[in-house]
Design a protein around this motif. Structure first.
Motif, PDB file in Angstrom:
ATOM      1  N   SER A 257      36.471  22.755  44.962  1.00 44.49           N
ATOM      2  CA  SER A 257      37.269  23.937  45.092  1.00 44.49           C
ATOM      3  C   SER A 257      38.829  23.532  44.899  1.00 44.49           C
ATOM      4  CB  SER A 257      36.884  25.030  46.267  1.00 44.49           C
ATOM      5  OG  SER A 257      36.970  24.205  47.273  1.00 44.49           O
ATOM      6  N   ARG A 260      42.202  21.270  40.229  1.00 47.40           N
ATOM      7  CA  ARG A 260      43.297  22.107  39.393  1.00 47.40           C
ATOM      8  C   ARG A 260      43.376  21.173  38.122  1.00 47.40           C
ATOM      9  NH1 ARG A 260      46.960  22.679  43.962  1.00 47.40           N
ATOM     10  NH2 ARG A 260      48.157  21.231  43.150  1.00 47.40           N
ATOM     11  N   SER A 284      35.436  24.893  32.563  1.00 46.04           N
ATOM     12  CA  SER A 284      36.356  25.784  33.184  1.00 46.04           C
ATOM     13  C   SER A 284      35.530  27.120  34.230  1.00 46.04           C
ATOM     14  CB  SER A 284      37.335  26.506  32.234  1.00 46.04           C
ATOM     15  OG  SER A 284      38.122  27.390  32.757  1.00 46.04           O
ATOM     16  N   ASP A 285      34.774  27.687  33.468  1.00 49.19           N
ATOM     17  CA  ASP A 285      33.857  28.559  34.134  1.00 49.19           C
ATOM     18  C   ASP A 285      33.043  28.015  35.597  1.00 49.19           C
ATOM     19  OD1 ASP A 285      34.803  30.639  32.374  1.00 49.19           O
ATOM     20  OD2 ASP A 285      32.934  30.565  31.131  1.00 49.19           O
ATOM     21  N   ILE A 288      35.587  27.216  38.137  1.00 48.81           N
ATOM     22  CA  ILE A 288      36.190  28.497  38.879  1.00 48.81           C
ATOM     23  C   ILE A 288      35.055  28.931  39.580  1.00 48.81           C
ATOM     24  CG2 ILE A 288      36.892  30.887  38.424  1.00 48.81           C
ATOM     25  CD1 ILE A 288      38.304  29.818  35.891  1.00 48.81           C
ATOM     26  N   THR A 293      40.198  25.781  40.001  1.00 46.10           N
ATOM     27  CA  THR A 293      41.343  26.396  39.177  1.00 46.10           C
ATOM     28  C   THR A 293      41.635  25.834  37.717  1.00 46.10           C
ATOM     29  OG1 THR A 293      42.813  27.047  41.103  1.00 46.10           O
ATOM     30  CG2 THR A 293      43.862  26.945  39.127  1.00 46.10           C
ATOM     31  N   SER A 294      41.761  26.674  36.911  1.00 41.00           N
ATOM     32  CA  SER A 294      42.012  26.225  35.221  1.00 41.00           C
ATOM     33  C   SER A 294      43.332  26.826  34.854  1.00 41.00           C
ATOM     34  CB  SER A 294      40.846  26.091  34.485  1.00 41.00           C
ATOM     35  OG  SER A 294      40.370  27.453  34.126  1.00 41.00           O
ATOM     36  N   SER A 370      35.956  33.411  32.173  1.00 40.42           N
ATOM     37  CA  SER A 370      36.075  33.833  33.314  1.00 40.42           C
ATOM     38  C   SER A 370      37.246  35.014  33.346  1.00 40.42           C
ATOM     39  CB  SER A 370      36.839  32.808  34.356  1.00 40.42           C
ATOM     40  OG  SER A 370      35.631  31.972  34.681  1.00 40.42           O
ATOM     41  N   SER A 373      43.220  35.449  36.734  1.00 43.26           N
ATOM     42  CA  SER A 373      43.469  35.812  37.852  1.00 43.26           C
ATOM     43  C   SER A 373      45.014  35.505  37.976  1.00 43.26           C
ATOM     44  CB  SER A 373      42.626  34.763  38.823  1.00 43.26           C
ATOM     45  OG  SER A 373      41.512  34.870  38.964  1.00 43.26           O
ATOM     46  N   LYS A 385      44.142  30.656  42.703  1.00 40.79           N
ATOM     47  CA  LYS A 385      42.863  29.991  42.418  1.00 40.79           C
ATOM     48  C   LYS A 385      42.278  30.983  41.153  1.00 40.79           C
ATOM     49  CE  LYS A 385      41.597  26.906  46.045  1.00 40.79           C
ATOM     50  NZ  LYS A 385      40.478  26.189  47.016  1.00 40.79           N
ATOM     51  N   GLY A 386      41.608  30.124  40.399  1.00 39.71           N
ATOM     52  CA  GLY A 386      40.759  30.743  39.255  1.00 39.71           C
ATOM     53  C   GLY A 386      41.461  30.600  37.683  1.00 39.71           C
ATOM     54  N   LEU A 387      41.422  31.270  36.860  1.00 38.77           N
ATOM     55  CA  LEU A 387      41.969  31.028  35.634  1.00 38.77           C
ATOM     56  C   LEU A 387      43.419  31.523  35.660  1.00 38.77           C
ATOM     57  CD1 LEU A 387      42.072  30.103  32.570  1.00 38.77           C
ATOM     58  CD2 LEU A 387      41.207  32.545  32.001  1.00 38.77           C
TER      59      LEU A 387
END
Length: 496
Positions: A257, A260, A284-285, A288, A293-294, A370, A373, A385-387
């Motif tokens: 998690s 990145r 990437s999905d 996440i 993070t991507s 995704s 974010s 975090k996230g896309l």
């Protein structure tokens, strides 16, 4: 038997040749047989119907441009007979898309470095960063000197990062230089940093020190060369102290998690949107879903696919930021008298990409499905975090530097033509086709061409996840093995 052609989406009115197809070859798709009127190179498109002049060409289920002249079923469709539909600034309306991804948590870890401020690095390197290009020669000598003394042991690498800027710059250019250099100094892949200044530059070392904000003073040192006698001896003294501290760092288990990754493509071809880019999207999905993070950038290469990203924004505020991300870059093009749709390079076109929309629809597959974010201006660091979407041009060196500066630990770089370069974080090359992987084993790190050769993408992605965990844990990629490391800073204005 290997597939010889592919209709990517049932709505497409063109198909893609997977291998070189000769004139006269007959292909059958959905019960309809098409006879090829000319040779179709691998990666290129051929017509599945007759086209009238001005009629839209559909690929990936979306228009990628229109026919500039009437064409026959079986004709080769390329940049000579397809023209972009892109125009200037547009008004957009938020139509949120529901995203539902059923990806389980796997509690995976990698071996990384936990820094004093809680951030995580996947490398433990000593970096020498100049505030201004005038001291590039000095920093290169210092890096070589420390490598000789230590024989390169104790840390993952000792690297100088010369650049041309830091003086004779105004406005946004000056701020952009400061931001990228700040982001480098604060990057957790560096176990220690020596900042080297001249003393009379616009990017004044004392001002830049304040610009850093909170930083680890045990691991970041400054030297202003106009204020010391022998800059080499003084620099080596500081570097020895930094090296002594960084060399004691050890890897520990870090949750996936915390990873990145930056998403980038360059030297694309007709397979990019079929193999490597969808593979990155699947990864990437997955990342996440694990809490990671991507980051997707190359804003001009979102033109034509931007509404897909806009409608995946988590809320209307992010949608508005994405609209500005797109239109601000279009205004940049238009302010210089340049059209917004003339992006594909000669290499892209030779590989089968005819318009910017076609490239964009393939390019944006790198970020999967995704929610968006976060949206980041150029030179800013990841906050959520996230896309994330990040403002930067499509230029490979500039965009990759920007991804690393945002805080990405790795840049995942898909390519159908091949490129050797690397930025200041590991820059992993993923080939879109097996021929490139076999031809350039010292450039390409992972082959996504096996997907079109018949391996299920899910199996390829499992291997890819394992490989990325290995790289995050210390396995070197080719640009690191070769010592191909550089930075490039975005410039938009005048130079004094």
């Amino acid at each position: 038997m290997k597939t010889k052609f592919l209709q990517i989406n049932p709505a497409d009115n063109v198909a893609v040749a997977i291998v070189d197809l000769p004139a006269g070859e007959q292909v059958t798709i959905n019960g309809v047989t098409t006879t090829l009127n000319e040779d179709i190179p691998a990666g290129h498109k051929f017509a599945l119907k007759d086209f009238a002049e001005g009629e839209d060409i559909i690929k990936y289920g979306y228009p990628i441009g229109h026919a500039t002249t009437a064409k026959k079923q079986g004709d080769w469709m390329n940049e000579n007979n397809i023209k972009t539909n892109l125009a200037g600034l547009l008004d957009y309306t938020y139509h949120p898309t529901s995203v539902s991804l059923d990806i389980p948590q796997e509690n995976l870890t990698f071996k990384g470095y936990r820094r004093k401020n809680g951030e995580v690095g996947i490398r433990n390197e000593v970096w020498i960063i100049p505030t201004v290009g005038c001291v590039n020669g000095i920093i290169n000598q210092l890096a070589e000197g420390l490598r000789r003394e230590t024989e390169g042991k104790g840390v993952d690498a000792i690297v100088a990062y010369p650049h041309n800027y830091g003086c004779s710059q105004l406005g946004d250019d000056h701020e952009n230089t400061k931001k990228i250099l700040r982001d480098m100094v604060l990057h957790p892949n560096a176990g220690a940093v020596l900042v080297v200044g001249l003393g009379c530059e616009n990017n004044q070392p004392d001002v830049f020190r304040e610009f850093l904000g909170d930083y680890d003073q045990d691991r970041v040192s400054f030297m202003v060369t106009q204020k010391v006698g022998d800059e080499y001896e003084e620099g080596m003294k500081l570097l020895r102290e930094l090296y002594e501290k960084a060399s004691k760092d050890v890897r520990t288990d870090i949750p996936l998690s915390e990873l990145r990754v930056g998403l980038k493509c360059g030297g694309s071809d007709g397979f990019s949107g079929i193999t490597a880019n969808p593979l990155l999207g699947m990864f990437s999905d997955f990342l996440i879903a694990q809490g990671g993070t991507s980051v997707l950038t190359e804003v001009p290469e979102m033109f034509g696919a931007e509404t897909i990203l806009m409608n995946r924004c988590k809320n209307e505020g992010l949608f508005d930021q994405t609209v500005h991300l797109i239109n601000d870059f279009k205004e940049y093009f238009l302010s210089h008298g340049e059209p917004v749709g003339e992006n594909p390079s000669p290499g892209n076109k030779a590989g089968g990409i005819s318009t910017l929309e076609e490239k964009a629809l393939g390019c944006t597959q790198k970020c999967g499905k995704s929610y968006v974010s976060g949206v980041l201006p150029y030179g800013e660091r990841i906050q959520v975090k996230g896309l994330n979407l990040l403002s930067a041009p499509g230029n490979d060196l500039v965009a990759s530097t920007t991804l690393a500066a945002a805080g990405c630990h790795i840049v995942l770089f898909t390519t159908g033509r091949g490129t050797p370069f690397g930025t200041f974080v590991p820059t992993m090359k993923i080939s879109t086709n097996t021929a490139l992987f076999n031809m350039k084993p010292t450039w390409i790190d992972f082959n996504a061409g096996v997907i079109v050769d018949g391996e299920p993408m899910e199996e390829t992605c499992k291997r890819f996840i394992s490989y990325i965990i290995g790289v995050a844990s210390g396995e070197l990629v080719n640009n690191e093995k070769k010592g191909y490391r550089e930075i490039a800073i975005f410039k938009t204005g005048v130079t004094l």
